[in-house]
Motif scaffolding. Structure first.
Motif, mmCIF file in Angstrom:
data_model
loop_
_atom_site.group_PDB
_atom_site.id
_atom_site.type_symbol
_atom_site.label_atom_id
_atom_site.label_comp_id
_atom_site.label_asym_id
_atom_site.label_seq_id
_atom_site.Cartn_x
_atom_site.Cartn_y
_atom_site.Cartn_z
ATOM 1 N N TRP A 87 74.652 77.261 -79.677
ATOM 2 C CA TRP A 87 74.312 77.330 -78.252
ATOM 3 C C TRP A 87 72.832 77.643 -78.075
ATOM 4 N N THR A 108 77.441 80.680 -81.352
ATOM 5 C CA THR A 108 76.345 81.275 -80.583
ATOM 6 C C THR A 108 75.011 80.711 -81.045
ATOM 7 N N ARG A 124 83.408 79.241 -72.061
ATOM 8 C CA ARG A 124 82.951 79.563 -73.413
ATOM 9 C C ARG A 124 81.438 79.742 -73.459
ATOM 10 N N GLU A 125 80.708 78.941 -72.692
ATOM 11 C CA GLU A 125 79.248 79.084 -72.694
ATOM 12 C C GLU A 125 78.824 80.455 -72.184
#
Length: 209
Positions: free
Chosen positions: A68, A65, A16-17
């Motif tokens: 992150w 996002t 996912r990252e």
């Protein structure tokens, strides 16, 4: 089942990252308007349907996002605020990290979009946005309190001053991010330095800063 079909099914989805990092790269290179689920899926080797399965909606993808990106900024902020030097030097570094690098700065472009979409967001999304804001605010309050305790800054209420300073930074940062003429990054940093000189220098007028 063909060998090609079997191989395709066994291909794992990217972490996912990696998906979030790719989304941020696409915003930086092409702008937010080019970040569609289909385009992102092509970039990471997933279908738009799989992306929707993982994230639920584009709103959630954008917020993830942003979180992150904020985690990376948070690590950089921690490094800047724990390094040596005066409180004012670290405050200037904080401001430098806060203000966009220029027109269409990808992080601020994303932030503005998430803000815009949050008008109809649920409590969970709003709480997560508040957590991002809260981290910036707490670090700034601690830094101002340290400067006051050391006598580098005149006595101010750290929480109150931080709230006002961040409002100033947000206003200037939006101008930089959208490319408003006369408010480039260099000009904004100069305005903020002047404000901090006037507002925090020991011996200055303590009138309600």
């Amino acid at each position: 089942m063909s060998a090609t079909s079997s191989s395709r099914r066994r291909t794992p989805a990217p972490p996912r990252e990696d998906v979030l990092a790719t989304a941020m790269e696409m915003i930086a290179e092409r702008g937010l308007e080019k970040l569609t689920m289909a385009a992102l899926g092509r970039a990471v080797g997933m279908s738009s349907g799989h992306l929707l399965y993982y994230f639920g909606s584009k709103d959630e993808l954008l917020l993830r996002t942003l979180e992150w990106s904020e985690s990376r900024l948070g690590a950089e902020r921690a490094r800047l605020l724990t390094r040596g030097g005066t409180a004012r030097e670290r405050l200037d570094a904080y401001v430098g990290l806060y203000v966009p690098h220029g027109h269409r700065d990808p992080h601020w472009t994303l932030w503005l979009e998430v803000w815009n979409r949050s008008q109809n967001a649920g409590d969970d999304a709003r709480d997560r946005q508040a957590a991002i804001e809260g981290a910036w605010h707490r670090d700034l309050v601690a830094l101002i309190a340290e400067g006051v305790s050391r006598g580098e800054f005149r006595p101010v209420d750290p929480d109150r001053f931080a709230a006002r300073l961040r409002a100033l930074l947000d206003g200037f940062s939006i101008h930089v991010a959208i490319g408003l003429r006369g408010t480039g990054r260099a000009q904004v940093l100069g305005h903020v330095r002047d404000f901090l000189d006037d507002a925090l220098a020991p011996g200055t007028d303590p009138a309600d800063a």
